[in-house]
Scaffold this motif. Structure first.
Motif, PDB file in Angstrom:
ATOM      1  N   ARG A  33     -45.083 -91.063  26.681  1.00  0.00           N
ATOM      2  CA  ARG A  33     -44.057 -90.175  26.150  1.00  0.00           C
ATOM      3  C   ARG A  33     -44.633 -88.813  25.751  1.00  0.00           C
ATOM      4  O   ARG A  33     -44.031 -87.774  25.989  1.00  0.00           O
ATOM      5  CB  ARG A  33     -43.364 -90.822  24.950  1.00  0.00           C
ATOM      6  N   ALA A  34     -45.814 -88.804  25.154  1.00  0.00           N
ATOM      7  CA  ALA A  34     -46.413 -87.536  24.738  1.00  0.00           C
ATOM      8  C   ALA A  34     -46.719 -86.660  25.944  1.00  0.00           C
ATOM      9  O   ALA A  34     -46.461 -85.452  25.939  1.00  0.00           O
ATOM     10  CB  ALA A  34     -47.687 -87.787  23.937  1.00  0.00           C
ATOM     11  N   GLU A  35     -47.258 -87.257  27.020  1.00  0.00           N
ATOM     12  CA  GLU A  35     -47.564 -86.482  28.208  1.00  0.00           C
ATOM     13  C   GLU A  35     -46.291 -85.979  28.872  1.00  0.00           C
ATOM     14  O   GLU A  35     -46.217 -84.836  29.331  1.00  0.00           O
ATOM     15  CB  GLU A  35     -48.363 -87.335  29.193  1.00  0.00           C
ATOM     16  N   ALA A  36     -45.265 -86.817  28.922  1.00  0.00           N
ATOM     17  CA  ALA A  36     -44.005 -86.407  29.543  1.00  0.00           C
ATOM     18  C   ALA A  36     -43.378 -85.257  28.779  1.00  0.00           C
ATOM     19  O   ALA A  36     -42.696 -84.410  29.357  1.00  0.00           O
ATOM     20  CB  ALA A  36     -43.034 -87.586  29.589  1.00  0.00           C
ATOM     21  N   ALA A  37     -43.594 -85.213  27.485  1.00  0.00           N
ATOM     22  CA  ALA A  37     -43.042 -84.134  26.676  1.00  0.00           C
ATOM     23  C   ALA A  37     -43.889 -82.879  26.738  1.00  0.00           C
ATOM     24  O   ALA A  37     -43.529 -81.857  26.145  1.00  0.00           O
ATOM     25  CB  ALA A  37     -42.922 -84.594  25.221  1.00  0.00           C
ATOM     26  N   VAL A  67     -36.628 -83.068  27.769  1.00  0.00           N
ATOM     27  CA  VAL A  67     -35.448 -82.453  27.158  1.00  0.00           C
ATOM     28  C   VAL A  67     -35.559 -82.509  25.633  1.00  0.00           C
ATOM     29  O   VAL A  67     -35.276 -81.528  24.941  1.00  0.00           O
ATOM     30  CB  VAL A  67     -34.166 -83.158  27.643  1.00  0.00           C
ATOM     31  N   ALA A  68     -35.995 -83.648  25.111  1.00  0.00           N
ATOM     32  CA  ALA A  68     -36.141 -83.775  23.656  1.00  0.00           C
ATOM     33  C   ALA A  68     -37.179 -82.804  23.123  1.00  0.00           C
ATOM     34  O   ALA A  68     -36.990 -82.187  22.057  1.00  0.00           O
ATOM     35  CB  ALA A  68     -36.522 -85.208  23.303  1.00  0.00           C
ATOM     36  N   ALA A  69     -38.296 -82.645  23.843  1.00  0.00           N
ATOM     37  CA  ALA A  69     -39.343 -81.733  23.392  1.00  0.00           C
ATOM     38  C   ALA A  69     -38.861 -80.289  23.399  1.00  0.00           C
ATOM     39  O   ALA A  69     -39.098 -79.519  22.457  1.00  0.00           O
ATOM     40  CB  ALA A  69     -40.581 -81.886  24.267  1.00  0.00           C
ATOM     41  N   VAL A  70     -38.179 -79.887  24.469  1.00  0.00           N
ATOM     42  CA  VAL A  70     -37.666 -78.517  24.554  1.00  0.00           C
ATOM     43  C   VAL A  70     -36.579 -78.290  23.505  1.00  0.00           C
ATOM     44  O   VAL A  70     -36.490 -77.215  22.897  1.00  0.00           O
ATOM     45  CB  VAL A  70     -37.142 -78.233  25.979  1.00  0.00           C
ATOM     46  N   ARG A  71     -35.788 -79.290  23.254  1.00  0.00           N
ATOM     47  CA  ARG A  71     -34.768 -79.194  22.206  1.00  0.00           C
ATOM     48  C   ARG A  71     -35.420 -78.893  20.853  1.00  0.00           C
ATOM     49  O   ARG A  71     -34.940 -78.047  20.086  1.00  0.00           O
ATOM     50  CB  ARG A  71     -33.979 -80.499  22.139  1.00  0.00           C
ATOM     51  N   VAL A  89     -27.812 -77.959  26.221  1.00  0.00           N
ATOM     52  CA  VAL A  89     -28.460 -76.651  26.238  1.00  0.00           C
ATOM     53  C   VAL A  89     -29.945 -76.818  26.571  1.00  0.00           C
ATOM     54  O   VAL A  89     -30.493 -76.112  27.426  1.00  0.00           O
ATOM     55  CB  VAL A  89     -28.272 -75.927  24.890  1.00  0.00           C
ATOM     56  N   ALA A  90     -30.594 -77.765  25.885  1.00  0.00           N
ATOM     57  CA  ALA A  90     -32.003 -78.029  26.176  1.00  0.00           C
ATOM     58  C   ALA A  90     -32.188 -78.495  27.612  1.00  0.00           C
ATOM     59  O   ALA A  90     -33.141 -78.097  28.297  1.00  0.00           O
ATOM     60  CB  ALA A  90     -32.548 -79.066  25.203  1.00  0.00           C
ATOM     61  N   ALA A  91     -31.276 -79.337  28.105  1.00  0.00           N
ATOM     62  CA  ALA A  91     -31.380 -79.834  29.476  1.00  0.00           C
ATOM     63  C   ALA A  91     -31.228 -78.701  30.483  1.00  0.00           C
ATOM     64  O   ALA A  91     -31.898 -78.689  31.530  1.00  0.00           O
ATOM     65  CB  ALA A  91     -30.328 -80.903  29.722  1.00  0.00           C
ATOM     66  N   SER A  92     -30.368 -77.740  30.211  1.00  0.00           N
ATOM     67  CA  SER A  92     -30.211 -76.595  31.105  1.00  0.00           C
ATOM     68  C   SER A  92     -31.488 -75.760  31.141  1.00  0.00           C
ATOM     69  O   SER A  92     -31.934 -75.328  32.212  1.00  0.00           O
ATOM     70  CB  SER A  92     -29.041 -75.725  30.652  1.00  0.00           C
ATOM     71  N   VAL A  93     -32.098 -75.552  29.978  1.00  0.00           N
ATOM     72  CA  VAL A  93     -33.357 -74.800  29.923  1.00  0.00           C
ATOM     73  C   VAL A  93     -34.460 -75.545  30.680  1.00  0.00           C
ATOM     74  O   VAL A  93     -35.241 -74.937  31.416  1.00  0.00           O
ATOM     75  CB  VAL A  93     -33.757 -74.546  28.456  1.00  0.00           C
ATOM     76  N   VAL A  94     -34.520 -76.858  30.497  1.00  0.00           N
ATOM     77  CA  VAL A  94     -35.492 -77.668  31.227  1.00  0.00           C
ATOM     78  C   VAL A  94     -35.263 -77.550  32.730  1.00  0.00           C
ATOM     79  O   VAL A  94     -36.203 -77.347  33.515  1.00  0.00           O
ATOM     80  CB  VAL A  94     -35.400 -79.144  30.787  1.00  0.00           C
ATOM     81  N   HIS A  95     -34.021 -77.663  33.149  1.00  0.00           N
ATOM     82  CA  HIS A  95     -33.699 -77.582  34.570  1.00  0.00           C
ATOM     83  C   HIS A  95     -34.154 -76.261  35.163  1.00  0.00           C
ATOM     84  O   HIS A  95     -34.788 -76.228  36.236  1.00  0.00           O
ATOM     85  CB  HIS A  95     -32.184 -77.744  34.769  1.00  0.00           C
ATOM     86  N   LEU A  96     -33.858 -75.159  34.495  1.00  0.00           N
ATOM     87  CA  LEU A  96     -34.233 -73.847  35.012  1.00  0.00           C
ATOM     88  C   LEU A  96     -35.746 -73.745  35.168  1.00  0.00           C
ATOM     89  O   LEU A  96     -36.246 -73.244  36.184  1.00  0.00           O
ATOM     90  CB  LEU A  96     -33.706 -72.754  34.084  1.00  0.00           C
ATOM     91  N   GLY A  97     -36.484 -74.229  34.185  1.00  0.00           N
ATOM     92  CA  GLY A  97     -37.939 -74.175  34.282  1.00  0.00           C
ATOM     93  C   GLY A  97     -38.495 -75.040  35.401  1.00  0.00           C
ATOM     94  O   GLY A  97     -39.426 -74.634  36.109  1.00  0.00           O
ATOM     95  N   LEU A  98     -37.923 -76.216  35.573  1.00  0.00           N
ATOM     96  CA  LEU A  98     -38.406 -77.122  36.623  1.00  0.00           C
ATOM     97  C   LEU A  98     -38.173 -76.538  38.009  1.00  0.00           C
ATOM     98  O   LEU A  98     -39.078 -76.516  38.851  1.00  0.00           O
ATOM     99  CB  LEU A  98     -37.719 -78.476  36.501  1.00  0.00           C
ATOM    100  N   VAL A  99     -36.956 -76.069  38.272  1.00  0.00           N
ATOM    101  CA  VAL A  99     -36.664 -75.605  39.629  1.00  0.00           C
ATOM    102  C   VAL A  99     -37.344 -74.273  39.926  1.00  0.00           C
ATOM    103  O   VAL A  99     -37.766 -74.032  41.061  1.00  0.00           O
ATOM    104  CB  VAL A  99     -35.144 -75.523  39.898  1.00  0.00           C
ATOM    105  N   ALA A 100     -37.471 -73.407  38.919  1.00  0.00           N
ATOM    106  CA  ALA A 100     -38.153 -72.133  39.151  1.00  0.00           C
ATOM    107  C   ALA A 100     -39.591 -72.365  39.588  1.00  0.00           C
ATOM    108  O   ALA A 100     -40.104 -71.701  40.493  1.00  0.00           O
ATOM    109  CB  ALA A 100     -38.107 -71.277  37.891  1.00  0.00           C
TER     110      ALA A 100
END
Length: 298
Positions: A33-37, A67-71, A89-100
């Motif tokens: 979990r720590a690495e995934a975050a 998502v939890a970490a970015v939140r 909102v956090a999930a949208s920010v995560v998505h943008l970072g991943l796809v970019a």
């Protein structure tokens, strides 16, 4: 040319474009979990973990952890508890970072060398899920076949096939005929936007993020990558702009954004990040569809 030359050329464009290589036989470990975050570099991970169907139901998977970490980071920036920031909102920010991050190297190869990969799947990619900047990204070696190329360029399917460059490093193909560039846009859309990008979109939709928002995020990521390419390589600016314009007319990106009369870009949705600030009164992004932050009554 060899793999190292290609990676060096991409890295010169900036951290969103850098890629590393690992051996195909190198083991891929399950994420803690720590690495995934993003709390530690850890080993290389398969990006397929982001599409784990267990996400976000029990909150234990890699995407839910990110998502939890970015939140938490977004909330801390406004001096709020994590619960004050909407999960979507956090999930949208995560998505943008991943796809970019994952589409930028492929866009650079299309712009600079006129090449598009075969189908890109999350299972083909490796990452270290760091936070606070572009995460490290790698492709396993030997690289899979299937690279396509622009008409009139040499098709080198050895060594850097999955990265997809057979052109001389340091040279940018002419913008070429409209048909040539349109064919390249078709291939990029099918291989990248309908491949790994779509997988990430589907996973993030599980956090109640609108498909309209997610596709706008991808359009913004494509435009942002094109602008970074043009800044680093002014000789490629016209080609980057032309290819981006064509991508915005295709597949999942159709209707997600548009060129403005002044040569800028405006997406047709909002990434929602303004809602992470106290009172949902944060700043808007420069390419946002909104002209001002919505004011809540009373």
């Amino acid at each position: 040319m060899n793999d190292d030359d290609v990676r060096a050329a991409l890295a010169e464009l900036g951290p969103f474009f850098a890629v590393e290589a690992i051996k195909a036989v190198e083991p891929v470990q399950a994420a803690g979990r720590a690495e995934a975050a993003g709390e530690g570099p850890g080993p290389w991970r398969s990006m397929a973990e982001l599409a784990d169907p267990a996400d976000p139901a029990d909150g234990s998977g890699a995407l839910a952890a990110r998502v939890a970490a970015v939140r938490g980071v977004l909330a801390a920036g406004g001096g709020q508890p994590a619960e004050a920031v909407e999960e979507r909102v956090a999930a949208s920010v995560v998505h943008l970072g991943l796809v970019a991050r994952l589409l930028s190297p492929y866009l650079a190869l299309a712009v600079l060398y006129g090449r598009a990969p075969g189908r890109v799947r999350l299972a083909d990619l490796r990452w270290r899920p760091a936070l606070g900047g572009p995460y490290p990204l790698a492709l396993p070696l030997p690289l899979p076949p299937g690279t396509d190329h622009m008409p009139g360029t040499a098709a080198d399917r050895t060594g850097v096939a999955a990265l997809g460059t057979g052109a001389d490093l340091g040279t940018v193909p002419d913008v070429g005929t409209g048909a040539d560039l349109a064919a390249l846009a078709d291939r990029f859309s099918a291989a990248v936007c309908e491949g790994a990008v779509r997988e990430v979109e589907s996973a993030c939709a599980g956090f109640r993020v609108s498909p309209h928002v997610l596709r706008g995020n991808t359009a913004s990521a494509v435009n942002g990558a094109a602008r970074m390419i043009a800044a680093a390589r002014p000789d490629a600016a016209a080609r980057a702009e032309a290819l981006t314009g064509l991508l915005l007319e295709r597949g999942r990106l159709r209707g997600s954004g548009r060129r403005t009369p002044g040569g800028g870009f405006r997406r047709n949705s909002c990434c929602l990040i303004y809602r992470a600030a106290p009172g949902h009164a944060g700043a808007l992004c420069g390419d946002c569809a909104l002209s001002r932050v919505p004011v809540r009554p009373g």
